[in-house]
Design a protein around this motif. Structure first.
Motif, PDB file in Angstrom:
ATOM      1  N   THR A  69       0.832  -1.199   0.000  1.00 43.39           N
ATOM      2  CA  THR A  69       0.000   0.000   0.000  1.00 43.39           C
ATOM      3  C   THR A  69       0.869   1.253   0.000  1.00 43.39           C
ATOM      4  O   THR A  69       2.010   1.229   0.501  1.00 43.39           O
ATOM      5  CB  THR A  69      -0.947   0.031   1.218  1.00 43.39           C
ATOM      6  N   THR A 109      -7.541  10.376   1.741  1.00 40.51           N
ATOM      7  CA  THR A 109      -7.206   9.050   1.190  1.00 40.51           C
ATOM      8  C   THR A 109      -7.109   9.087  -0.332  1.00 40.51           C
ATOM      9  O   THR A 109      -7.107   8.041  -0.973  1.00 40.51           O
ATOM     10  CB  THR A 109      -8.274   8.022   1.609  1.00 40.51           C
ATOM     11  N   VAL A 138      -8.762   3.101  -3.254  1.00 42.32           N
ATOM     12  CA  VAL A 138      -9.393   3.159  -1.937  1.00 42.32           C
ATOM     13  C   VAL A 138     -10.508   4.191  -1.975  1.00 42.32           C
ATOM     14  O   VAL A 138     -10.300   5.327  -2.428  1.00 42.32           O
ATOM     15  CB  VAL A 138      -8.376   3.510  -0.831  1.00 42.32           C
TER      16      VAL A 138
END
Length: 220
Positions: free
Chosen positions: A43, A79, A117
């Motif tokens: 990630t 995000t 995401v």
């Protein structure tokens, strides 16, 4: 290289919720190849997510659920730049792949697939069925435990029933003996009828008291 070794579920994006009490998503990896495949999940925001397991090896047609947990610090910031990368490579059966091995694999051998995401304010729709499924599983487990308890209760009742039958047979035997004693008392002129009646009453009282004590034990 495009991903053909593994099937990813979901295959495009992982959706999390800010308001969820359990901000966890499951990424299912399935080996589509005839040989063993090693995988690694990376990630762009390693401090924002807990990934378990982050790597491993799958045998042919084997699958693995990867739990991805959004940490509190991941909710606080943006995000928009959060991404996940799943890497896969063919390996020998039983081969353990180390971090150094991943660094040394030729790039052409490694297949990759990226996941975006999505962070929502409300609970994701795919979380609700999972929770309903968990509730159903708990209900089924409760029913199973109830079934076991009912079975045990039925066994105890059968044992007590058998004991009661035996006790009833014993009472019947005592009754016949009592009838014989009564006949003897009636034929004996040495004792008065009132005396014989008193002793018979006493014998009945003792028998009834014994039966009552046993029934109290049976009911308890």
């Amino acid at each position: 290289t495009p991903m053909t070794f593994l099937r990813l579920e979901p295959d495009e994006a992982l959706t999390f919720s800010k308001t969820s009490t359990s901000p966890c998503r499951t990424l299912k990896l399935t080996n589509l190849h005839s040989g063993s495949v090693a995988f690694k999940v990376k990630t762009t925001a390693p401090k924002a997510y807990l990934v378990r397991p982050s790597s491993g090896t799958l045998r042919p047609r084997e699958d693995q659920d990867v739990q991805i947990i959004l940490q509190p610090q991941g909710v606080e910031g943006s995000t928009t730049n959060h991404r996940f990368l799943v890497q896969a490579v063919l390996v020998n059966d039983g081969q353990t792949v180390s971090r150094e091995d991943w660094q040394n694999f030729p790039k052409e051998r490694v297949q990759e697939q990226r996941l975006n995401v999505v962070l929502e304010e409300e609970r994701p729709a795919d979380e609700r069925p999972a929770r309903l499924g968990d509730a159903g599983a708990r209900a089924a487990a409760g029913e199973s435990r109830s079934g076991v308890g009912a079975s045990d209760g039925a066994s105890d009742l059968k044992v007590k029933y058998d004991e009661l039958v035996q006790y009833t047979l014993m009472l019947e035997k005592d009754k016949k003996k009592l009838e014989v004693d009564l006949a003897n008392l009636q034929s004996t002129k040495q004792r008065s009828s009132s005396d014989g009646f008193s002793k018979l009453t006493l014998l009945f009282a003792i028998l009834v008291a014994f039966f009552a004590a046993y029934m109290a034990k049976f009911v308890g």
